[in-house]
Design a protein around this motif. Sequence first.
Motif, PDB file in Angstrom:
ATOM      1  N   ARG A  18       0.833  -1.214   0.000  1.00 38.20           N
ATOM      2  CA  ARG A  18       0.000   0.000   0.000  1.00 38.20           C
ATOM      3  C   ARG A  18       0.861   1.254   0.000  1.00 38.20           C
ATOM      4  N   GLU A  19       1.985   1.225   0.710  1.00 39.19           N
ATOM      5  CA  GLU A  19       2.876   2.381   0.728  1.00 39.19           C
ATOM      6  C   GLU A  19       3.510   2.613  -0.646  1.00 39.19           C
ATOM      7  N   ALA A  21       2.064   1.840  -3.456  1.00 42.26           N
ATOM      8  CA  ALA A  21       0.970   2.387  -4.263  1.00 42.26           C
ATOM      9  C   ALA A  21       0.760   3.862  -3.960  1.00 42.26           C
ATOM     10  N   ASN A  22       0.877   4.250  -2.702  1.00 47.71           N
ATOM     11  CA  ASN A  22       0.726   5.660  -2.347  1.00 47.71           C
ATOM     12  C   ASN A  22       1.886   6.500  -2.855  1.00 47.71           C
ATOM     13  N   SER A  23       3.071   5.922  -2.965  1.00 45.72           N
ATOM     14  CA  SER A  23       4.217   6.687  -3.457  1.00 45.72           C
ATOM     15  C   SER A  23       4.084   6.991  -4.952  1.00 45.72           C
ATOM     16  N   CYS A  24       3.216   6.278  -5.658  1.00 48.05           N
ATOM     17  CA  CYS A  24       2.974   6.552  -7.079  1.00 48.05           C
ATOM     18  C   CYS A  24       2.298   7.903  -7.283  1.00 48.05           C
ATOM     19  N   LYS A  25       1.615   8.384  -6.267  1.00 46.67           N
ATOM     20  CA  LYS A  25       0.886   9.650  -6.395  1.00 46.67           C
ATOM     21  C   LYS A  25       1.819  10.846  -6.543  1.00 46.67           C
ATOM     22  N   THR A  26       3.034  10.738  -6.023  1.00 42.19           N
ATOM     23  CA  THR A  26       3.947  11.881  -6.066  1.00 42.19           C
ATOM     24  C   THR A  26       4.836  11.886  -7.293  1.00 42.19           C
ATOM     25  N   THR A  30       9.819   8.940  -7.301  1.00 37.91           N
ATOM     26  CA  THR A  30       9.555   8.552  -5.909  1.00 37.91           C
ATOM     27  C   THR A  30       9.142   7.090  -5.831  1.00 37.91           C
ATOM     28  N   ASN A  31       8.332   6.666  -6.786  1.00 37.17           N
ATOM     29  CA  ASN A  31       7.890   5.278  -6.807  1.00 37.17           C
ATOM     30  C   ASN A  31       9.071   4.341  -7.026  1.00 37.17           C
TER      31      ASN A  31
END
Length: 94
Positions: A18-19, A21-26, A30-31
Amino acid sequence: IIGLVTEYYTSHSYAPVREVANSCKTGAATNMIYGIALGFKSAIIPVLVLALVIYAAFDLCDMYGVALAAIGFLSNLATGLTIDVYGPVCDNAR
């Protein structure tokens, strides 16, 4: 132990995936950085387990124990490889 660690770091039910997946937003960079760092982090426990097994084998039976441990590790390779190869064959057989 290695299977449980793999499940933890690759299942969507747990926080590391999940972390990522959340790093893809920035952004993509970053991902990539987070994914590589998580990959390195996920290798720590399996490496320590293998090192402990080799140390215990050496402590009990010297190099003969290390050879037996290596044979045990390699005997699992054929099973894992067969499962990985046979899966796509079964998926495509219609």
